[in-house]
Design a protein around this motif. Structure first.
Motif, PDB file in Angstrom:
ATOM      1  N   SER A  16       0.813  -1.224   0.000  1.00 51.97           N
ATOM      2  CA  SER A  16       0.000   0.000   0.000  1.00 51.97           C
ATOM      3  C   SER A  16       0.842   1.267   0.000  1.00 51.97           C
ATOM      4  O   SER A  16       0.359   2.331  -0.357  1.00 51.97           O
ATOM      5  CB  SER A  16      -0.929   0.001   1.222  1.00 51.97           C
ATOM      6  OG  SER A  16      -0.160  -0.073   2.406  1.00 51.97           O
ATOM      7  N   ILE A  19       8.131   1.256  -0.552  1.00 50.03           N
ATOM      8  CA  ILE A  19       8.868   0.353  -1.454  1.00 50.03           C
ATOM      9  C   ILE A  19       7.947  -0.738  -2.020  1.00 50.03           C
ATOM     10  O   ILE A  19       8.015  -1.064  -3.206  1.00 50.03           O
ATOM     11  CB  ILE A  19      10.072  -0.268  -0.702  1.00 50.03           C
ATOM     12  CG1 ILE A  19      11.054   0.835  -0.263  1.00 50.03           C
ATOM     13  CG2 ILE A  19      10.794  -1.306  -1.568  1.00 50.03           C
ATOM     14  CD1 ILE A  19      12.140   0.386   0.730  1.00 50.03           C
ATOM     15  N   ARG A  39      -2.294  -4.030   6.074  1.00 50.08           N
ATOM     16  CA  ARG A  39      -3.432  -3.984   7.002  1.00 50.08           C
ATOM     17  C   ARG A  39      -4.559  -3.107   6.471  1.00 50.08           C
ATOM     18  O   ARG A  39      -5.719  -3.484   6.497  1.00 50.08           O
ATOM     19  CB  ARG A  39      -2.977  -3.444   8.377  1.00 50.08           C
ATOM     20  CG  ARG A  39      -2.161  -4.430   9.169  1.00 50.08           C
ATOM     21  CD  ARG A  39      -1.481  -3.767  10.330  1.00 50.08           C
ATOM     22  NE  ARG A  39      -0.584  -2.701   9.872  1.00 50.08           N
ATOM     23  CZ  ARG A  39       0.230  -2.009  10.651  1.00 50.08           C
ATOM     24  NH1 ARG A  39       0.256  -2.258  11.938  1.00 50.08           N
ATOM     25  NH2 ARG A  39       1.015  -1.072  10.155  1.00 50.08           N
ATOM     26  N   LEU A  67       0.291  -8.779   9.685  1.00 53.13           N
ATOM     27  CA  LEU A  67       1.346  -9.795   9.688  1.00 53.13           C
ATOM     28  C   LEU A  67       2.004  -9.975  11.056  1.00 53.13           C
ATOM     29  O   LEU A  67       2.849 -10.855  11.226  1.00 53.13           O
ATOM     30  CB  LEU A  67       2.409  -9.446   8.637  1.00 53.13           C
ATOM     31  CG  LEU A  67       1.940  -9.616   7.185  1.00 53.13           C
ATOM     32  CD1 LEU A  67       2.935  -8.979   6.218  1.00 53.13           C
ATOM     33  CD2 LEU A  67       1.740 -11.089   6.832  1.00 53.13           C
ATOM     34  N   VAL A  93       7.589  -7.414   1.592  1.00 57.15           N
ATOM     35  CA  VAL A  93       8.172  -6.076   1.763  1.00 57.15           C
ATOM     36  C   VAL A  93       7.713  -5.451   3.088  1.00 57.15           C
ATOM     37  O   VAL A  93       8.415  -4.626   3.669  1.00 57.15           O
ATOM     38  CB  VAL A  93       7.802  -5.138   0.588  1.00 57.15           C
ATOM     39  CG1 VAL A  93       8.600  -3.828   0.679  1.00 57.15           C
ATOM     40  CG2 VAL A  93       8.090  -5.796  -0.758  1.00 57.15           C
ATOM     41  N   TYR A 156      15.301  -3.363  15.695  1.00 59.70           N
ATOM     42  CA  TYR A 156      15.101  -3.599  14.250  1.00 59.70           C
ATOM     43  C   TYR A 156      16.156  -4.572  13.709  1.00 59.70           C
ATOM     44  O   TYR A 156      15.872  -5.391  12.830  1.00 59.70           O
ATOM     45  CB  TYR A 156      15.213  -2.238  13.568  1.00 59.70           C
ATOM     46  CG  TYR A 156      14.966  -2.151  12.090  1.00 59.70           C
ATOM     47  CD1 TYR A 156      13.730  -2.474  11.541  1.00 59.70           C
ATOM     48  CD2 TYR A 156      15.962  -1.693  11.235  1.00 59.70           C
ATOM     49  CE1 TYR A 156      13.495  -2.333  10.180  1.00 59.70           C
ATOM     50  CE2 TYR A 156      15.734  -1.550   9.871  1.00 59.70           C
ATOM     51  CZ  TYR A 156      14.502  -1.877   9.345  1.00 59.70           C
ATOM     52  OH  TYR A 156      14.277  -1.729   8.002  1.00 59.70           O
ATOM     53  N   THR A 189      15.575   5.159   2.579  1.00 60.08           N
ATOM     54  CA  THR A 189      14.729   5.378   1.399  1.00 60.08           C
ATOM     55  C   THR A 189      13.553   6.268   1.790  1.00 60.08           C
ATOM     56  O   THR A 189      12.920   6.041   2.828  1.00 60.08           O
ATOM     57  CB  THR A 189      14.196   4.015   0.881  1.00 60.08           C
ATOM     58  OG1 THR A 189      15.305   3.126   0.709  1.00 60.08           O
ATOM     59  CG2 THR A 189      13.460   4.158  -0.441  1.00 60.08           C
ATOM     60  N   THR A 191      10.204   7.214   2.184  1.00 59.42           N
ATOM     61  CA  THR A 191       8.890   6.559   2.182  1.00 59.42           C
ATOM     62  C   THR A 191       8.087   7.079   3.385  1.00 59.42           C
ATOM     63  O   THR A 191       8.669   7.684   4.292  1.00 59.42           O
ATOM     64  CB  THR A 191       9.049   5.024   2.372  1.00 59.42           C
ATOM     65  OG1 THR A 191       9.646   4.811   3.659  1.00 59.42           O
ATOM     66  CG2 THR A 191       9.893   4.364   1.299  1.00 59.42           C
TER      67      THR A 191
HETATM   68  N1  LIG Z   1      12.477   3.200   3.998  1.00 60.26           N
HETATM   69  C1  LIG Z   1      13.666   2.825   4.402  1.00 60.26           C
HETATM   70  O1  LIG Z   1      14.557   3.672   4.642  1.00 60.26           O
HETATM   71  C2  LIG Z   1      14.006   1.361   4.540  1.00 60.26           C
HETATM   72  C3  LIG Z   1      15.359   1.007   4.654  1.00 60.26           C
HETATM   73  C4  LIG Z   1      15.690  -0.336   4.794  1.00 60.26           C
HETATM   74  C5  LIG Z   1      14.693  -1.298   4.829  1.00 60.26           C
HETATM   75  N2  LIG Z   1      13.396  -0.932   4.720  1.00 60.26           N
HETATM   76  C6  LIG Z   1      12.380  -1.994   4.760  1.00 60.26           C
HETATM   77  O2  LIG Z   1      11.615  -1.924   3.572  1.00 60.26           O
HETATM   78  C7  LIG Z   1      10.276  -2.358   3.842  1.00 60.26           C
HETATM   79  C8  LIG Z   1       9.308  -1.290   3.366  1.00 60.26           C
HETATM   80  O3  LIG Z   1       9.600  -0.096   4.067  1.00 60.26           O
HETATM   81  P1  LIG Z   1       8.929   1.296   3.671  1.00 60.26           P
HETATM   82  O4  LIG Z   1       9.853   2.342   4.146  1.00 60.26           O
HETATM   83  O5  LIG Z   1       8.451   1.256   2.276  1.00 60.26           O
HETATM   84  O6  LIG Z   1       7.678   1.285   4.694  1.00 60.26           O
HETATM   85  P2  LIG Z   1       6.249   2.027   4.634  1.00 60.26           P
HETATM   86  O7  LIG Z   1       6.290   3.182   3.742  1.00 60.26           O
HETATM   87  O8  LIG Z   1       5.873   2.256   6.065  1.00 60.26           O
HETATM   88  O9  LIG Z   1       5.324   0.869   4.069  1.00 60.26           O
HETATM   89  C9  LIG Z   1       5.201  -0.299   4.846  1.00 60.26           C
HETATM   90  C10 LIG Z   1       4.190  -1.237   4.250  1.00 60.26           C
HETATM   91  O10 LIG Z   1       4.105  -2.398   5.096  1.00 60.26           O
HETATM   92  C11 LIG Z   1       2.750  -2.550   5.562  1.00 60.26           C
HETATM   93  N3  LIG Z   1       2.780  -3.075   6.930  1.00 60.26           N
HETATM   94  C12 LIG Z   1       3.407  -2.541   8.010  1.00 60.26           C
HETATM   95  N4  LIG Z   1       3.150  -3.278   9.094  1.00 60.26           N
HETATM   96  C13 LIG Z   1       2.341  -4.295   8.699  1.00 60.26           C
HETATM   97  C14 LIG Z   1       1.708  -5.375   9.369  1.00 60.26           C
HETATM   98  N5  LIG Z   1       1.817  -5.556  10.691  1.00 60.26           N
HETATM   99  N6  LIG Z   1       0.966  -6.245   8.641  1.00 60.26           N
HETATM  100  C15 LIG Z   1       0.823  -6.066   7.299  1.00 60.26           C
HETATM  101  N7  LIG Z   1       1.378  -5.070   6.614  1.00 60.26           N
HETATM  102  C16 LIG Z   1       2.122  -4.186   7.317  1.00 60.26           C
HETATM  103  C17 LIG Z   1       2.156  -1.122   5.482  1.00 60.26           C
HETATM  104  O11 LIG Z   1       0.758  -1.095   5.335  1.00 60.26           O
HETATM  105  P3  LIG Z   1      -0.265  -1.015   6.593  1.00 60.26           P
HETATM  106  O12 LIG Z   1       0.282   0.015   7.516  1.00 60.26           O
HETATM  107  O13 LIG Z   1      -1.588  -0.671   6.012  1.00 60.26           O
HETATM  108  O14 LIG Z   1      -0.273  -2.378   7.190  1.00 60.26           O
HETATM  109  C18 LIG Z   1       2.804  -0.634   4.185  1.00 60.26           C
HETATM  110  O15 LIG Z   1       2.127  -1.146   3.077  1.00 60.26           O
HETATM  111  C19 LIG Z   1      10.224  -2.649   5.337  1.00 60.26           C
HETATM  112  O16 LIG Z   1      10.418  -4.022   5.548  1.00 60.26           O
HETATM  113  C20 LIG Z   1      11.392  -1.858   5.895  1.00 60.26           C
HETATM  114  O17 LIG Z   1      11.894  -2.398   7.095  1.00 60.26           O
HETATM  115  C21 LIG Z   1      13.021   0.376   4.576  1.00 60.26           C
END
Ligand SMILES: NC(=O)c1ccc[n+]([C@@H]2O[C@H](COP(=O)([O-])OP(=O)(O)OC[C@H]3O[C@@H](n4cnc5c(N)ncnc54)[C@H](OP(=O)(O)O)[C@@H]3O)[C@@H](O)[C@H]2O)c1
Length: 271
Positions: A16, A19, A39, A67, A93, A156, A189, A191
């Protein structure tokens, strides 16, 4: 042969926002069928709408699932299995980071992080891996903090390190089924999740972040697609994080000394 995102149905978690949303949009351009999971159903429907605007004939379904809760995952697995008999790939993701000084993070935070970032991906894979076709893909999203510890990320780092170990073991079991296992390790990243993370970052973590380049979610998704097509196991996304991955692998004490120097410099500046 490396996985090429040719045909079939891909399940993308965290689709949603951020990434996961970017990966879903890039997959749709390959003409694949998509199952989007997170969610918030309304936010998922927004991604679905965006995909349909760009690719009118796309076949997209959305599943709301928390999840961090095993029972909810079991129900969701049942629903997915009712509607889909095979999958070309499972792309995990979903996840989040809650930085903070170790002593200030509540114990529950460590449990929540393990349930969401680690067990969520493990249980969903457990419930669906048998549907993944030969030649298919199962990928996980770890982080730079999944291969080197970073100040402020004690809750984390555990689940993100664990994901790489889990994926390495699973990779060996999946050889006979010709299923590719990959782990995406994004650096910082831009986001919605990153914006949230910034609200609780300790001063030192903020100082470390400032020295690194921020990527866009679309650029990370492109690196992911390219990395998978090349058959990579660990997918790093830019020169800096690739260099850190290699250096940490061969000389972790040097990486520690560099990080310690940066942290001490930030702490002196603050005084
Ligand atoms: N952005 C960064 O700097 C970065 C760096 C390294 C790694 N990452 C990793 O990349 C991935 C994506 O990060 P992002 O920055 O794109 O995050 P984001 O913008 O917060 O998006 C997270 C996504 O995961 C879903 N989500 C979160 N908790 C959940 C749960 N309990 N059950 C089901 N879905 C869930 C959220 O939707 P809902 O809230 O609706 O559930 C959303 O779709 C993550 O695993 C993060 O750890 C991110």
């Amino acid at each position: 042969m490396a996985h090429q995102f040719a045909h079939g149905t891909y399940l993308v978690t965290g689709a949603s926002k951020g990434i996961g949303r970017s990966i879903a949009l890039q997959l749709a351009a390959h003409g694949t069928e998509l199952i989007l999971l997170a969610r918030d159903k309304k936010a998922l429907q927004q991604t679905e709408l965006e995909i349909k605007k760009l690719h009118a004939r796309s076949n997209v379904s959305v599943f709301s699932c928390d999840l961090s809760d095993r029972k909810t995952i079991e129900r969701c697995v049942k629903d997915i299995r009712k509607r889909h008999k095979t999958l070309a790939g499972i792309i995990h993701v979903a996840g989040y980071a809650r930085p903070g000084y170790f002593g200030e993070l509540p114990p529950e935070e460590f449990e929540k992080a393990v349930r969401t970032d680690y067990l969520g991906a493990v249980f969903l894979t457990h419930g669906l891996h048998d549907l993944v076709e030969s030649g298919g893909l199962i990928s996980f999203t770890s982080s730079v903090v999944g291969y080197m510890g970073v100040f402020g990320y004690t809750s984390y780092a555990g689940p993100k390190f664990a994901l790489i170990g889990f994926a390495e073991s699973l990779r060996q079991e999946m050889i006979s089924r010709k299923i590719q296992i990959s782990v995406l390790c994004p650096p910082d990243t831009e986001t919605p999740g990153y914006a949230e993370e910034n609200k609780t970052k300790p001063y030192e973590t903020q100082a470390l972040s400032e020295s690194a380049k921020l990527m866009t979610a679309d650029a990370v998704a492109e690196k992911f697609m390219r990395g998978v097509k090349k058959g990579k196991f660990i997918i790093t996304c830019n020169g800096e994080s690739t260099m850190l991955y290699r250096l940490h692998g061969i000389w972790p004490s040097l990486v520690f000394r560099i990080m310690a120097g940066m942290i001490q410099k930030a702490q002196k500046k603050r005084k």
